[in-house]
Design an enzyme around this catalytic site. Structure first.
Site, PDB file in Angstrom:
ATOM      1  N   ALA A 155       8.061   7.826  -7.235  1.00 13.45           N
ATOM      2  CA  ALA A 155       6.670   7.837  -6.782  1.00 13.45           C
ATOM      3  C   ALA A 155       5.768   8.291  -7.925  1.00 13.45           C
ATOM      4  CB  ALA A 155       6.534   8.783  -5.591  1.00 13.45           C
TER       5      ALA A 155
ATOM      6  N   ALA B 277       0.842  -1.200   0.000  1.00 15.93           N
ATOM      7  CA  ALA B 277       0.000   0.000   0.000  1.00 15.93           C
ATOM      8  C   ALA B 277       0.876   1.249   0.000  1.00 15.93           C
ATOM      9  CB  ALA B 277      -0.939  -0.001   1.203  1.00 15.93           C
ATOM     10  N   GLY B 278       1.870   1.243  -0.899  1.00 16.20           N
ATOM     11  CA  GLY B 278       2.674   2.447  -1.104  1.00 16.20           C
ATOM     12  C   GLY B 278       2.022   3.271  -2.206  1.00 16.20           C
TER      13      GLY B 278
ATOM     14  N   GLU C 134      18.849  14.928  -0.449  1.00 15.45           N
ATOM     15  CA  GLU C 134      17.733  15.454   0.357  1.00 15.45           C
ATOM     16  C   GLU C 134      17.966  15.194   1.845  1.00 15.45           C
ATOM     17  OE1 GLU C 134      13.881  15.955  -2.415  1.00 15.45           O
ATOM     18  OE2 GLU C 134      13.984  14.019  -1.423  1.00 15.45           O
TER      19      GLU C 134
END
Ligand code: FAD
Ligand code: NAD
Length: 397
Positions: free
Chosen positions: A313, A12-13, A170
């Site tokens: 993503a 469930a990403g 990041e």
């Protein structure tokens, strides 16, 4: 017993949630049974993990209960660990049972790639999940506390980040932002702290726009980051890292952002993979298995120039939408849709108020790029949870 098709989504990403949400929208009442399996009962924003890892934002801003994102009257949520995928039997083995499927969506995400570097698994910490970043954050703070009990151990104040890809850059930016706060809290002279970012390639952010890379490195150097570019980490030890040049950096903290690979369960299932990623067809299906869809970091797709799309993503989300449409089309015996990636650009944060972006055919840096980054984050929250999620988890400052 139900005779309607069973759809099982693993993970469930970004890819899994978008598939589940789209399926619940597209399927008619009682047209299929949908089960979503995830090892946690929350969905986490991987794209945000570098912040809680460094301690510049909270864990709670980085996750949301899955029950808030799906309609549990339409989708069964199973909190469990997938242990095995048995393609021939159309079954998935969980830690506490098995599930049968007619259609399977594999969206289990990536795993850190260690490239066989000795000691990495034992002594370096990856940025991968909520649990992994909790560990990094606590570990960093603990080093400051330990240093105050024995000030001869200055290696406690050395931090090595292995890999200057987007995750490394990041994270190192957030860590550099956090150091002054930690120095103040633990009465430590900031001049004693060293933050190193080691990159094997001849440049940080290999393949990205050179002007933006230069800008990013300038910003980070000013924040105190020391780059070691063009030199690989050869070994990780209890005392730090050894570089390909033979130089040793003594450090009690090594964070590994040197790359990812696909989930090992997929190789174990018998699929042919390249670093754990399966070359899928234009409809997102596994080779020779029209009922198995593989998306996100586990999938391998090529752009029109024949280069693999990087696992992001952005692509996982877009694949999730097409995947749901194609599962529904398969059930209805309709024509499937080819997946076409629509690249919206890349935005990378450089800590508070700073970022770089390449989007809409233009380059952005500084405050403007930082606002773009926030807009991307907000857009995602809105996509999966509407205005309530934006208000709850959004970063407005
Ligand atoms: P994931 O989002 O990783 O989801 C996989 C899910 O499966 C997770 O919920 C996991 O818990 C679950 N799972 C895994 N194994 C099991 C198991 N055995 N049993 C049950 N459940 C399991 N990409 C961008 O586009 N923009 C960015 O700004 C960006 N920033 C990033 C920053 C960092 C620090 C990192 C590490 C990555 C970043 N990425 C970014 C890459 C992006 O996060 C991934 O490409 C994306 O998460 C892939 O989505 P996915 O659905 O394939 O897998
Ligand atoms: P990556 O593979 O993109 O970068 C890893 C870096 O580590 C590379 O530059 C590589 O040369 C370096 N490296 C490998 N072995 C090394 C060694 N032994 N010593 C020193 N350096 C070494 O991995 P990532 O940064 O975790 O990114 C993974 C994916 O997630 C990518 O597709 C990336 O685009 C995406 N991502 C995107 C964003 C964003 O868009 N803001 C942020 C983070 C991640």
């Amino acid at each position: 017993m139900s005779t309607i098709p069973k759809i099982v989504i693993l993970g469930a990403g970004y890819g899994g949630i978008l598939t589940a949400q789209r399926l619940q929208k597209e399927l008619n009442y009682n047209e299929a049974d949908v089960t979503l399996v995830n090892r946690h009962d929350y969905h986490y924003f991987t794209t945000h993990l570098h912040m809680p890892a460094a301690g510049t934002d909270s864990i709670e801003n980085t996750r949301v209960p899955i029950s808030k994102l799906i309609d549990e009257f339409k989708i069964d949520l199973v909190k469990s660990n997938v242990q095995e995928i048995r393609i021939a039997d159309k079954k998935v083995v969980l830690q506490d049972g098995t599930l049968s499927y007619d259609y399977l969506v594999i969206a289990l995400g990536g795993e850190p790639e260690s490239f066989g570097i000795p000691g990495l698994g034992e002594y370096a910490m990856p940025i991968r999940s909520i649990n992994s970043v909790r560990l990094i954050r606590q570990h960093i703070e603990y080093q400051f506390a330990l240093y105050k009990t024995d000030e001869s151990r200055t290696d406690r104040l050395n931090f090595v980040v292995g890999g200057a890809g987007f995750s490394g850059i990041e994270f190192v930016a957030e860590l550099a932002d956090r150091v002054p706060e930690l120095c103040k809290a633990y009465d430590v002279d900031p001049n004693l702290v060293n933050v190193y970012n080691v990159e094997a390639a001849p440049t940080a952010l290999p393949g990205f726009d050179p002007e933006l890379v230069e800008y990013a490195m300038d910003v980070l150097r000013k924040k105190g980051v020391q780059f070691k570019i063009g030199v690989a980490i050869k070994e990780c030890t209890p005392d730090g890292v050894i570089l390909a040049t033979g130089e040793e950096i003594k450090a009690a903290t090594v964070v590994w952002t040197g790359g990812i690979r696909g989930n090992r369960l997929i190789e174990a299932a018998g699929f042919e993979t390249a670093r754990g990623r399966v070359k899928i067809d234009d409809y997102l299906r596994a080779p020779e298995h029209d009922n198995v869809f593989i998306i996100g970091d586990n999938s391998l797709m090529f752009n029109p120039e024949g280069r693999p799309y990087p696992p992001t993503a952005q692509i996982a989300m877009q694949q999730g939408v097409t995947c749901a449409q194609n599962v529904v089309a398969s059930i209805r015996g309709k024509e499937l849709k080819k997946f076409v990636f629509s690249n919206k650009g890349t935005v990378a944060s450089l800590g508070k108020g700073e970022a770089i972006a390449s989007a809409f055919g233009k380059k952005y840096k500084g405050w403007v790029a930082a606002q773009l980054k926030k807009a991307v984050d907000m857009r995602y929250l809105f996509t999966i949870g509407g205005i309530p999620l934006v208000l709850k988890k959004g970063r407005f400052l």
